[in-house]
Design a protein around this motif. Structure first.
Motif, PDB file in Angstrom:
ATOM      1  N   LEU A 100       0.839  -1.191   0.000  1.00 32.88           N
ATOM      2  CA  LEU A 100       0.000   0.000   0.000  1.00 32.88           C
ATOM      3  C   LEU A 100       0.881   1.251   0.000  1.00 32.88           C
ATOM      4  O   LEU A 100       1.993   1.246   0.539  1.00 32.88           O
ATOM      5  N   LEU A 101       0.380   2.327  -0.591  1.00 31.18           N
ATOM      6  CA  LEU A 101       1.105   3.597  -0.608  1.00 31.18           C
ATOM      7  C   LEU A 101       0.887   4.283   0.744  1.00 31.18           C
ATOM      8  O   LEU A 101      -0.252   4.602   1.104  1.00 31.18           O
ATOM      9  N   PRO A 102       1.952   4.518   1.517  1.00 29.97           N
ATOM     10  CA  PRO A 102       1.795   4.953   2.907  1.00 29.97           C
ATOM     11  C   PRO A 102       1.179   6.336   3.076  1.00 29.97           C
ATOM     12  O   PRO A 102       0.604   6.626   4.127  1.00 29.97           O
ATOM     13  N   ARG A 103       1.294   7.204   2.088  1.00 33.74           N
ATOM     14  CA  ARG A 103       0.778   8.571   2.223  1.00 33.74           C
ATOM     15  C   ARG A 103      -0.648   8.728   1.710  1.00 33.74           C
ATOM     16  O   ARG A 103      -1.181   9.836   1.678  1.00 33.74           O
ATOM     17  N   LEU A 104      -1.246   7.611   1.300  1.00 31.69           N
ATOM     18  CA  LEU A 104      -2.631   7.626   0.837  1.00 31.69           C
ATOM     19  C   LEU A 104      -3.509   6.874   1.813  1.00 31.69           C
ATOM     20  O   LEU A 104      -3.092   5.873   2.403  1.00 31.69           O
ATOM     21  N   TYR A 146      -4.999   5.746   7.237  1.00 30.38           N
ATOM     22  CA  TYR A 146      -3.765   5.491   6.506  1.00 30.38           C
ATOM     23  C   TYR A 146      -3.263   4.084   6.844  1.00 30.38           C
ATOM     24  O   TYR A 146      -3.642   3.516   7.888  1.00 30.38           O
ATOM     25  N   PRO A 147      -2.426   3.494   5.989  1.00 29.29           N
ATOM     26  CA  PRO A 147      -1.971   2.121   6.241  1.00 29.29           C
ATOM     27  C   PRO A 147      -1.409   1.898   7.648  1.00 29.29           C
ATOM     28  O   PRO A 147      -1.680   0.856   8.261  1.00 29.29           O
ATOM     29  N   GLN A 154      -6.356  -5.782   8.192  1.00 28.35           N
ATOM     30  CA  GLN A 154      -7.070  -4.695   7.526  1.00 28.35           C
ATOM     31  C   GLN A 154      -6.304  -4.190   6.309  1.00 28.35           C
ATOM     32  O   GLN A 154      -6.903  -3.898   5.267  1.00 28.35           O
ATOM     33  N   GLN A 155      -4.981  -4.114   6.423  1.00 29.20           N
ATOM     34  CA  GLN A 155      -4.181  -3.702   5.268  1.00 29.20           C
ATOM     35  C   GLN A 155      -4.338  -4.692   4.107  1.00 29.20           C
ATOM     36  O   GLN A 155      -4.428  -4.290   2.946  1.00 29.20           O
TER      37      GLN A 155
END
Length: 244
Positions: A100-104, A146-147, A154-155
């Motif tokens: 996953l993209l951490p800032r999204l 966020y992740p 959940q991730q």
């Protein structure tokens, strides 16, 4: 007209005499198999057996050294670079480490994946479909998280929503429960089973034999690059390799 039986369906994935060599190492050797629409199958075998190589061939990250790989009618083994995007729109991918993209946020991760596959889709529609996908995996109330604010399970649910938001006919998963505890792994596996029940073909590479035995779905066993066993749904998979 007579009803079409499951065995008469056109395969969604077909390997015909597939061989893949890295230097002097034979990763896959003369592989033949078919996956049908709506079929959930497990790909098992020891580390180094060729599971990841097989998945990468389906998504055309690599090409076979010899043989044919067909994905929803497309020749993945002989596809031009211009048509790779067409192939990859047909394949959702889930990884062990989520990616996953951490800032999204969760919703933004899913919407971003959708917009990458379809540049014409509007932001509003992408968000709406992302929320629908998160709802389908039981995470509508975590859409704005966020992740790092989500558990591992959940991730992985966000990663699955991201993989299926564009409604691809095929979902491939490489050790999707490898970083999860057994109870969470079971929840993720039953979610994948639900996805197959709605018509998506699902192929899961895994070492988690407890999940494989509990779900009683088709099991393909790889050993030293060869498919050494193909157990149909409803039969317990046999452990055909030595455990260390």
């Amino acid at each position: 007209m007579a009803d079409v039986t499951f065995s008469e369906l056109t395969p969604l994935v077909e390997f015909v005499g597939v061989n893949r060599v890295y230097g002097q190492v034979v990763a896959l050797d003369d592989c033949f198999f078919r996956l049908l629409p709506g079929e959930l199958s497990f790909l098992v075998g020891p580390s180094g057996a060729g599971k990841t190589t097989l998945l990468r061939l389906i998504n055309r990250e690599i090409k076979p050294t010899r043989g044919e790989v067909w994905v929803d009618g497309l020749p993945a083994h002989d596809l031009s670079a211009k048509r790779l995007a067409e192939l990859r729109r047909k394949v959702g991918v889930v990884f062990q480490d989520f990616k996953l993209l951490p800032r999204l946020t969760a919703a933004e991760n899913v919407a971003f994946a959708l917009q990458v596959t379809d540049l014409r889709i509007a932001d509003g529609e992408a968000r709406e479909r992302a929320l629908d996908a998160l709802d389908a995996v039981g995470l509508h109330d975590r859409a704005e998280h966020y992740p790092h604010e989500l558990s591992g399970g959940q991730q992985q649910r966000v990663a699955i929503a991201r993989a299926v938001v564009s409604q691809p006919p095929l979902l491939i998963a490489d050790e999707p429960t490898g970083n999860l505890d057994q109870e969470t792994a079971w929840q993720i596996s039953t979610l994948l089973e639900d996805i197959a029940r709605f018509g998506t073909t699902v192929l899961v590479a895994t070492h988690n034999m407890e999940i494989v035995h509990r779900l009683q779905r088709r099991v393909l066993t790889l050993s030293a690059g060869r498919i050494v066993d193909d157990q149909p749904a409803g039969r317990s998979a046999r452990l055909l390799w030595a455990t260390s």
